[in-house]
Design an enzyme around this catalytic site. Sequence first.
Site, PDB file in Angstrom:
ATOM      1  N   PRO A   1       0.810  -1.217   0.000  1.00  0.00           N
ATOM      2  CA  PRO A   1       0.000   0.000   0.000  1.00  0.00           C
ATOM      3  C   PRO A   1       0.846   1.271   0.000  1.00  0.00           C
ATOM      4  O   PRO A   1       1.901   1.331   0.622  1.00  0.00           O
ATOM      5  CB  PRO A   1      -0.810  -0.122   1.299  1.00  0.00           C
ATOM      6  CG  PRO A   1      -0.015  -1.035   2.162  1.00  0.00           C
ATOM      7  CD  PRO A   1       0.670  -1.993   1.247  1.00  0.00           C
ATOM      8  N   HIS A   2       0.336   2.284  -0.696  1.00  0.00           N
ATOM      9  CA  HIS A   2       0.998   3.579  -0.764  1.00  0.00           C
ATOM     10  C   HIS A   2       0.012   4.567  -1.365  1.00  0.00           C
ATOM     11  O   HIS A   2      -1.039   4.185  -1.871  1.00  0.00           O
ATOM     12  CB  HIS A   2       2.267   3.511  -1.625  1.00  0.00           C
ATOM     13  CG  HIS A   2       2.018   3.043  -3.024  1.00  0.00           C
ATOM     14  ND1 HIS A   2       1.762   1.716  -3.321  1.00  0.00           N
ATOM     15  CD2 HIS A   2       1.943   3.708  -4.209  1.00  0.00           C
ATOM     16  CE1 HIS A   2       1.554   1.588  -4.614  1.00  0.00           C
ATOM     17  NE2 HIS A   2       1.650   2.781  -5.180  1.00  0.00           N
ATOM     18  N   ALA A   3       0.342   5.839  -1.319  1.00  0.00           N
ATOM     19  CA  ALA A   3      -0.469   6.880  -1.931  1.00  0.00           C
ATOM     20  C   ALA A   3       0.472   7.952  -2.469  1.00  0.00           C
ATOM     21  O   ALA A   3       1.692   7.868  -2.302  1.00  0.00           O
ATOM     22  CB  ALA A   3      -1.441   7.472  -0.909  1.00  0.00           C
TER      23      ALA A   3
END
Length: 272
Positions: A67-69
């Site tokens: 996960p990342h943004a």
Amino acid sequence: MTALSELLTHETIALDEEADDWQDAIRLAGRLLESAGVAAPAYTQAMVDSVHQNGPYIVLAPGFAFPHARPSEAVHRTGMSWVRLKSPVEFGSRANDPVTLVVALAATDSSTHQQAMASLATVLTDTSLRESLDEATSAAEVHAILRGDASTVTAAPAEAVAPADDAGRTRPEGGGRTRDHILTVCGNGLGTSLFLKNTLEQVLDRWGWGGLITVEATDTVSARGKAKDADLILTSGEIARALGDVGVPLVVIENFTSQREIDAALRASYDI
């Protein structure tokens, strides 16, 4: 460039955590980033929102989610967290569920973490190292394994024989000579696309084509404008559906750490 062991510290590693679902798993990883002062709670929510918007494209390999943004004011400094789950959870990935390892990234830009990304991809393709990480009993032990990756990771076994030369390299779908440019695409252009880029470049290097074809990691918005100058796009099924028809072939890769799968995709795409 920043090393993997600098971005992952003892305080951002948690083992045998319980998560009710994929959102809870991401929030566990996000809270580690928050506690270490890497990012604010808004960034954790952004990671969850990204999966809601783009689907489970962050599940890059069997059992592994990343996960990342996008970089934002919610990111105070570049860092990563590592959560090994006690019980696997489903993210909705047909090919790679269930997930037992969640590694989250918070980045202030798209460049400083590239060395760490390459190291992480190498670690996860090394069977013996992955087993050691799965069996580690403490955060210190995990960090020690990661700290030694630059000198102790063995190269992944050669999974493919390189083409004899590049004389027959033609553009996908019979369109003449190649543009010698490939895009790897994810929702944000700084996480999963870099993972895929790293594995793709390993395959090209094995072929001796590393200096012949350039690979660019980018996001979905930028990819639409850059597609005209590329031979093809490699990405996940979720991102491929979001991109739609961009005028060049979209090749879906299920396991972003598999040189064998990417090798086969390249051979088919370049008619080798």
